[in-house]
Design an enzyme around this catalytic site. Sequence first.
Site, PDB file in Angstrom:
ATOM      1  NE  ARG A 138      -3.180  -2.947   0.395  1.00 25.07           N
ATOM      2  CZ  ARG A 138      -3.841  -3.590  -0.577  1.00 25.07           C
ATOM      3  NH1 ARG A 138      -3.886  -3.096  -1.793  1.00 25.07           N
ATOM      4  NH2 ARG A 138      -4.425  -4.732  -0.339  1.00 25.07           N
ATOM      5  CE  LYS A 262      -2.505  -8.705   8.661  1.00 21.11           C
ATOM      6  NZ  LYS A 262      -2.489  -8.048   7.340  1.00 21.11           N
ATOM      7  CD  GLU A 266      -6.002  -8.603   5.816  1.00 24.20           C
ATOM      8  OE1 GLU A 266      -4.852  -8.158   5.766  1.00 24.20           O
ATOM      9  OE2 GLU A 266      -7.002  -7.994   5.387  1.00 24.20           O
ATOM     10  CE  LYS A 334      -6.068  -2.027   9.728  1.00 26.33           C
ATOM     11  NZ  LYS A 334      -6.257  -2.548   8.356  1.00 26.33           N
ATOM     12  CG  ASP A 339      -8.919  -2.338   5.935  1.00 22.83           C
ATOM     13  OD1 ASP A 339      -8.119  -1.624   6.552  1.00 22.83           O
ATOM     14  OD2 ASP A 339      -8.592  -3.107   5.017  1.00 22.83           O
ATOM     15  CD  GLU A 367      -5.378  -0.550   1.833  1.00 20.08           C
ATOM     16  OE1 GLU A 367      -4.877  -0.337   2.948  1.00 20.08           O
ATOM     17  OE2 GLU A 367      -5.840  -1.652   1.494  1.00 20.08           O
TER      18      GLU A 367
HETATM   19  O1  GCW Z   1      -6.137  -2.538   4.720  1.00 15.44           O
HETATM   20  C1  GCW Z   1      -5.698  -3.847   4.651  1.00 15.44           C
HETATM   21  C2  GCW Z   1      -4.711  -3.826   3.552  1.00 15.44           C
HETATM   22  C3  GCW Z   1      -3.605  -4.829   3.703  1.00 15.44           C
HETATM   23  C4  GCW Z   1      -3.015  -4.663   5.088  1.00 15.44           C
HETATM   24  C5  GCW Z   1      -4.093  -4.933   6.111  1.00 15.44           C
HETATM   25  C6  GCW Z   1      -3.614  -4.709   7.540  1.00 15.44           C
HETATM   26  C7  GCW Z   1      -0.736  -4.872   5.779  1.00 15.44           C
HETATM   27  O2  GCW Z   1      -5.392  -3.987   2.337  1.00 15.44           O
HETATM   28  O3  GCW Z   1      -2.673  -4.574   2.694  1.00 15.44           O
HETATM   29  O4  GCW Z   1      -1.889  -5.482   5.293  1.00 15.44           O
HETATM   30  O5  GCW Z   1      -5.169  -4.072   5.922  1.00 15.44           O
HETATM   31  O6  GCW Z   1      -3.842  -3.633   8.055  1.00 15.44           O
HETATM   32  O7  GCW Z   1      -3.023  -5.603   8.114  1.00 15.44           O
END
Ligand code: GCW
Length: 692
Positions: A138, A262, A266, A334, A339, A367
Site C-alpha cells: 500500500r 499482526k 489475513e 484501526k 478497514d 490506500e
Molecule cells: O487494509 C488492509 C490492507 C492490507 C493490510 C491490512 C492490515 C498490511 O489492504 O494490505 O496489510 O489491511 O492492516 O493488516
Amino acid sequence: MREIIPIFIFTLLPFILQAEDGHSFWLRANNTAPVEVICPKKSATLRIAEQELRQGWQGKANEKITLIVKNDNSLKNDGFRLAKNRIQANTDRGILYGVYEMLRRQQTGQPIDEEVCNPSYQRRILNHWDNLDGTIERGYAGHSIFWRKGADAFVVTESYKRLWQEYARANASIGINGTVLNNVNASPSILTADYLQRTKAIADVLRPYGITTYLSINFASPQVIGELKTADPLDPDVVNWWKEKVKEIYSLIPDFGGFLVKANSEGQPGPQDFGRTHADGANMLADALAPFGGIVMWRAFVYNPSDEDRAKQAYSEFMPLDGQFRDNVIIQVKNGPIDFQPREPFSPLFGAMKKTAVMPELQITQEYLGQSVHLVFLATMWEEFLKSDTYRFGKGSTVARCTDGSIFSQKYTAIAGVANIGSDVNWCGHHFAQANWYAFGRLAWNNSLLSEQIADEWIKLTFSDNSREGEIAVENSIYSPDWQVNFLQPVKQMMLNSREAAVNYMMPLGLHHIFAADHHYGPGPWWAPEGVRKDWTPPYYHQADTNGIGFDRTASGSNAVNQYHEPLRSLFSDPKTCPDIYLLWFHHLSWNHIVKSGRTLWNEMCYRYDMGVQQVREFQQIWDEVESYVDEERFVHVQSKLRDQAINAQVWKDACLLYFQQFSKLPIPGDIERPVNNLKDILSKDRKRKNQ
Ligand code: GCW
C-alpha cells in the site's frame, strides 16, 4: 492568532519563485537573521536543536535563545515550556520539539508567548508497511527507504544515512518519536543477524532525533528461523527463544521500542494456531521485552470468513480478553471497525476495553482514498474520529480522551499512523499527501487540534516565502493580504473539503468497501469472482438488490449496533435518527426511502455522487487560479494529479450510479449531469487491467 501587521508588499523587484521538489518537507526556510543559542547541556540531540534554531531563525537579529534541560513537574514526557527567549524541557527530546515549535510559530506568524506544551500521547509512531525486498504494501511513493533486495541489500552507504537522517529530521519536526521499520505482514527474516545489523544502523541515525525504533515480527519466527517445532506461546522453548532474541536485539539497540504484531489475521500466523488466545501470545512477547522496557503493540485487526459480520469481529474477539493483557501490551485498533474506508464510524472497541491499554491506528497512506493521485486531506477524517463520543463514561468520552489517558490511566499511551513515505523525491508522491504526514504528527502531539489550524499551518509552511527585503515582506509572504486572500484561503478550503468530496464521489451515505479487485483504487461494486472470500467482495458490503441497498447492522440484521454504547445504539438503530453519513453502514433501505434532505435514497445517492465530481472540478479551478503563487514544478505536478482525480471521480460516479441503477430501476434526476462513461466500457477496462 496575532493580527497581521500591515507591511508594504514589495512588488517592483522581478519575482521568480524557486522551483521546489518538496524534499525539505516544511523545513524550507533559511534564517532571516543571526541568533545566539545558549545551551549549557551537551548531547547529540541538543546539538541538532541548536543547529535547527540557527538555520531556521526568523526572529529579530542578534537575539539570544536559551535551551534549558531541567526537571519541571508541569511537563509531561516530551513536553516543553516555551517562552520568548527560552525553551525548557525535562528531556533533550523536549528541547528539540520546543525548537521546532518556535520555528513553526515564527514561520506561521503566531506569537511565542509563555506556554506549556505537553503531548497527548507518549508514543507517536509511524508504521511502515515496508517489505524486506524494498517494495511497500500500500505504498504509492516509490520504494522503501530502509530495505532493498540484491547484492547491496545490507550495505549502509552514506546516501542511505543521509536519507534516514532527513527522514528523522522531518519526523522530529512534527513530534513523531517512534517508527516501525517493516510491514506488519512480517517476514521472519527481519530477526536474522543481517537485518538486525541494518536495523541497528538505521536506529543509530534516528536516535539523535528522538526517534525510537520498533519492528514488526512474525509470530511463527521460532519455527521458521529458529528451527523449533512449534511457535506455541506457552511452550518453554518458544518462550526462551523469544527471550534470547530480545536480548540480542537490545545488545545492538539498547533503546529498542518493542514489537508490533499482526497475528491470526489475513493468513498471518498467531497464537490461535496453537489453541492459545491473543492474550497468551501478546503476554509471552511482553514478558520477554519487559526487563528492557519494551512494549508490544498487538493489532486488533482480526477477522475471518465466518457468518459473523466482519464489522463485529474485532470486538467479539478482544472484549472477552479485557484485563488479561500485561501492562506493556497495547491493543492497536484501526479507527473504524472494518478497514480504513473513506468513512466509517469509530471502532466500538474504543472506550469499551477498560482494563487494557488501547491505541488508535490511522492510515496516512491513502490506500482507499485515491492513493498518491487524489488530493485528500485526512485531518478532517481524523478529527471526526478523535472527537467521536463513545459515551462509555458519560457524555464527552471521546475516542481521544479514551485513548490518551484522560479518562482512565494506562501505563503507556500511543497512536500509530501507517506511513505514506517512500523513495520519491517529495517522499509521499503527491505534494498534498505531505499534509497528511504533517497532520498525523500534529494530531498525535495534540489530539484536540482543529484540521483548519493544521491546514493553515501547513500551507503557510509549505508554500509561503517569508524572506524580507529589510522590513518589507516579499510577495507570497504570510504577511501579504493578497497572498492570504487569494492563495491561503482558497487552498485551505479545498483541503478542508477534499475528504468529503472523496466520500461523495466514492461511497456516500455510509457505503463502504466497494472497490475493484484488491488494488483498492477504482470502483468495483460488482466485483465478486467465484472462489474469492465473500468478505473481500463489495456485494458483501453494499447488499444492493431490487428492494434497496445497505448493510443491516441493526437488531434485525447483524446487530453490530449493539456493540455501541447508548445513546449511540438507539441513535444508529433508527434510520430516522441515524446520521446520513452512516445510513447505509447500519441500514438496508428501500430505494424510495426518504432521507433527511427530503429526497429519495436513490436521488440522494445521485446528488452525492454528482456533487463529488463537481467538487473536484472546483478544486481544479481553485488550483489554476493560484498558479502565480506556486513555483512551476509544484504547480504543474498538482495540476496534473487533479486532472487524473477529476477523470477518476467521474468514473466512480458513472460506475456506481449505472451499476446500482440496475437494481433501483429509477431514473437519474433531470438536473444532474448524465454519466459520460458506459458501464460496459468501465467493466471491460477493469477486466483488461486485471488480466495484465
Ligand atoms: O487494509 C488492509 C490492507 C492490507 C493490510 C491490512 C492490515 C498490511 O489492504 O494490505 O496489510 O489491511 O492492516 O493488516
